[in-house]
Design a protein around this motif. Structure first.
Motif, PDB file in Angstrom:
ATOM      1  N   UNK A   1       0.837  -1.198   0.000  1.00  0.00           N
ATOM      2  CA  UNK A   1       0.000   0.000   0.000  1.00  0.00           C
ATOM      3  C   UNK A   1       0.875   1.253   0.000  1.00  0.00           C
ATOM      4  N   UNK A   2       0.376   2.311  -0.597  1.00  0.00           N
ATOM      5  CA  UNK A   2       1.175   3.526  -0.722  1.00  0.00           C
ATOM      6  C   UNK A   2       1.464   4.155   0.636  1.00  0.00           C
ATOM      7  N   UNK A   3       0.521   4.024   1.578  1.00  0.00           N
ATOM      8  CA  UNK A   3       0.755   4.581   2.913  1.00  0.00           C
ATOM      9  C   UNK A   3       1.908   3.860   3.608  1.00  0.00           C
ATOM     10  N   UNK A   4       1.881   2.535   3.571  1.00  0.00           N
ATOM     11  CA  UNK A   4       2.959   1.767   4.185  1.00  0.00           C
ATOM     12  C   UNK A   4       4.257   1.938   3.386  1.00  0.00           C
ATOM     13  N   UNK A   5       4.127   2.026   2.070  1.00  0.00           N
ATOM     14  CA  UNK A   5       5.305   2.216   1.223  1.00  0.00           C
ATOM     15  C   UNK A   5       6.025   3.519   1.526  1.00  0.00           C
ATOM     16  N   UNK A   6       5.272   4.595   1.735  1.00  0.00           N
ATOM     17  CA  UNK A   6       5.885   5.877   2.074  1.00  0.00           C
ATOM     18  C   UNK A   6       6.581   5.816   3.430  1.00  0.00           C
ATOM     19  N   UNK A   7       5.989   5.094   4.377  1.00  0.00           N
ATOM     20  CA  UNK A   7       6.599   4.969   5.698  1.00  0.00           C
ATOM     21  C   UNK A   7       7.925   4.213   5.618  1.00  0.00           C
ATOM     22  N   UNK A   8       7.942   3.118   4.876  1.00  0.00           N
ATOM     23  CA  UNK A   8       9.172   2.337   4.717  1.00  0.00           C
ATOM     24  C   UNK A   8      10.217   3.140   3.944  1.00  0.00           C
ATOM     25  N   UNK A   9       9.786   3.814   2.893  1.00  0.00           N
ATOM     26  CA  UNK A   9      10.706   4.598   2.063  1.00  0.00           C
ATOM     27  C   UNK A   9      11.337   5.724   2.858  1.00  0.00           C
ATOM     28  N   UNK A  10      10.553   6.380   3.713  1.00  0.00           N
ATOM     29  CA  UNK A  10      11.084   7.492   4.517  1.00  0.00           C
ATOM     30  C   UNK A  10      12.252   7.030   5.386  1.00  0.00           C
ATOM     31  N   UNK A  11      12.185   5.788   5.880  1.00  0.00           N
ATOM     32  CA  UNK A  11      13.255   5.273   6.739  1.00  0.00           C
ATOM     33  C   UNK A  11      14.547   5.037   5.965  1.00  0.00           C
ATOM     34  N   UNK A  12      14.443   4.885   4.650  1.00  0.00           N
ATOM     35  CA  UNK A  12      15.630   4.634   3.829  1.00  0.00           C
ATOM     36  C   UNK A  12      16.158   5.901   3.172  1.00  0.00           C
ATOM     37  N   UNK A  13      15.528   7.046   3.449  1.00  0.00           N
ATOM     38  CA  UNK A  13      15.879   8.280   2.736  1.00  0.00           C
ATOM     39  C   UNK A  13      17.323   8.704   2.990  1.00  0.00           C
ATOM     40  N   UNK A  14      17.789   8.555   4.228  1.00  0.00           N
ATOM     41  CA  UNK A  14      19.152   8.959   4.552  1.00  0.00           C
ATOM     42  C   UNK A  14      19.322  10.447   4.748  1.00  0.00           C
ATOM     43  N   UNK A  15      18.233  11.180   4.671  1.00  0.00           N
ATOM     44  CA  UNK A  15      18.278  12.625   4.854  1.00  0.00           C
ATOM     45  C   UNK A  15      16.980  13.054   5.537  1.00  0.00           C
ATOM     46  N   UNK A  16      17.108  13.798   6.630  1.00  0.00           N
ATOM     47  CA  UNK A  16      15.926  14.153   7.422  1.00  0.00           C
ATOM     48  C   UNK A  16      14.979  15.063   6.658  1.00  0.00           C
ATOM     49  N   UNK A  17      15.500  15.927   5.799  1.00  0.00           N
ATOM     50  CA  UNK A  17      14.643  16.831   5.026  1.00  0.00           C
ATOM     51  C   UNK A  17      13.717  16.016   4.132  1.00  0.00           C
ATOM     52  N   UNK A  18      14.294  15.042   3.437  1.00  0.00           N
ATOM     53  CA  UNK A  18      13.501  14.213   2.531  1.00  0.00           C
ATOM     54  C   UNK A  18      12.612  13.254   3.316  1.00  0.00           C
ATOM     55  N   UNK A  19      13.107  12.747   4.449  1.00  0.00           N
ATOM     56  CA  UNK A  19      12.299  11.894   5.314  1.00  0.00           C
ATOM     57  C   UNK A  19      11.022  12.617   5.748  1.00  0.00           C
ATOM     58  N   UNK A  20      11.179  13.850   6.211  1.00  0.00           N
ATOM     59  CA  UNK A  20      10.019  14.608   6.680  1.00  0.00           C
ATOM     60  C   UNK A  20       9.057  14.907   5.538  1.00  0.00           C
TER      61      UNK A  20
END
Length: 349
Positions: free
Chosen positions: A231-250
């Motif tokens: 699901x896109x909601x869960x996908x965004x949550x998982x992806x945010x953890x792999x961003x490696x940058x807090x600006x992009x995570x937020x």
């Protein structure tokens, strides 16, 4: 003899590719895992695969077995496998996961390779400066003291640095430890990490490289998750953890909240300033056409090429800068110590 060491990203990539091939050929899960464990040279990884085979044989899902080893398999891998099992398309998902891991590993290798030259220069500069300060400068200092010649400012500065290293090394180490502890504290807090990541993104060339690498990583990750049925909601949550940058995570987490509220992904991405208008527009088109996963894959392909170009630019800039820094530091110290000698020769002449 099997080697015991941490499980590398490359080993996980090879395992996933072979596993996908075996499952695609119709081999049962337990048999595939048993075969892969026997050919694994890394003892730790071999034990992990054997444990996974036992868990699956006992009735657990493959995703559940992988999830028990977070140091080996990422949350992304576990979620993809879980989606593949639920959809009855594990072979397809494993093949997609192996493609993702190979591309991600290739980008990571290029990033690490770009750091080799600066690390080598730094590895030469630090010992050279230490030798000069501890062994060479004191010899000149005793010579100047005996001769009683007046010392110019650069020479006095170098001698003061030498005295500090020899007599107050404990204070320097303490200051370094405090600095490292402060950085770790800042990275450990959300606001501190956000401030540091914003500063990193603002550095010329380097910030551009970090931004493009992060965009490439998150679009590839999110696109792979959505295409695999997550699901896109869960996908965004998982992806945010792999961003490696807090600006992009937020920005990704705000997009998740935006979707949960019935809005779009693109708005929060545009507001963050971390994503180029082109990226935001392509994401918006992907949402409108229902082909978001394909659009994200296209963005990732483009930005992986941009990362290569940005890496070349950074390396091309770093090499001469590091050489100049090495020359200025070491050469400047030597010149500072010879200035009084030049003045002595001039006075005698």
């Amino acid at each position: 003899m099997a080697v015991t060491r941490r499980v590398s990203a490359r080993e996980v990539v090879v395992f996933t590719r072979l596993f996908a091939t075996m499952i695609g050929a119709g081999l049962p899960l337990v048999q595939s895992l048993s075969l892969l464990s026997k050919q694994q040279e890394n003892r730790r990884f071999r034990n992990v695969i054997r444990q996974m085979a036992r868990d699956v044989e006992a009735g657990d899902t493959l995703a559940g077995a992988m999830g028990r080893h977070p140091g080996v398999f990422s949350e992304l891998s576990v979620n993809l496998v879980s989606a593949g099992e639920a959809a009855g398309a594990l072979d397809t998902i494993l093949a997609r996961l192996s493609d993702f891991l190979e591309k991600h590993n290739a980008v990571a290798r290029k990033m690490r390779a770009s750091l080799i030259y600066p690390a080598m220069i730094l590895g030469v500069t630090v010992p050279a400066v230490a030798i000069l300060l501890v062994f060479v400068i004191p010899t000149f200092e005793s010579l100047f003291t005996t001769a009683g010649v007046p010392l110019p400012l650069p020479t006095r500065m170098v001698i003061a640095a030498s005295d500090a290293v020899q007599k107050r090394w404990w204070a320097l180490l303490g200051a370094l430890a405090v600095f490292v502890a402060l950085l770790r504290h800042l990275f450990g807090t959300g606001r501190g990490r956000l401030t540091i990541d914003r500063l990193l993104l603002a550095i010329p060339l380097v910030g551009d490289l970090l931004r493009k690498a992060a965009v490439s990583r998150v679009t590839r990750t999110l696109g792979t998750l959505i295409a695999s049925g997550v699901s896109i909601l869960h996908g965004l949550e998982v992806t945010a953890k792999t961003a490696g940058n807090r600006v992009i995570h937020d920005a990704l987490m705000r997009s998740r909240a935006s979707i949960a509220g019935g809005a779009t992904i693109a708005g929060p991405l545009a507001e963050s300033g971390a994503f180029a208008p082109t990226v935001v527009r392509m994401v918006e088109v992907g949402e409108q056409t229902g082909a978001l996963d394909d659009m994200l894959a296209r963005i990732a392909d483009f930005y992986e090429q941009e990362v290569d170009i940005a890496l070349e630019a950074v390396v091309a800039m770093v090499e001469p800068v590091m050489i100049v820094v090495l020359g200025v530091v070491v050469g400047g110290m030597i010149l500072a110590m010879y200035l009084p000698i030049f003045e002595m020769i001039s006075a005698v002449g």
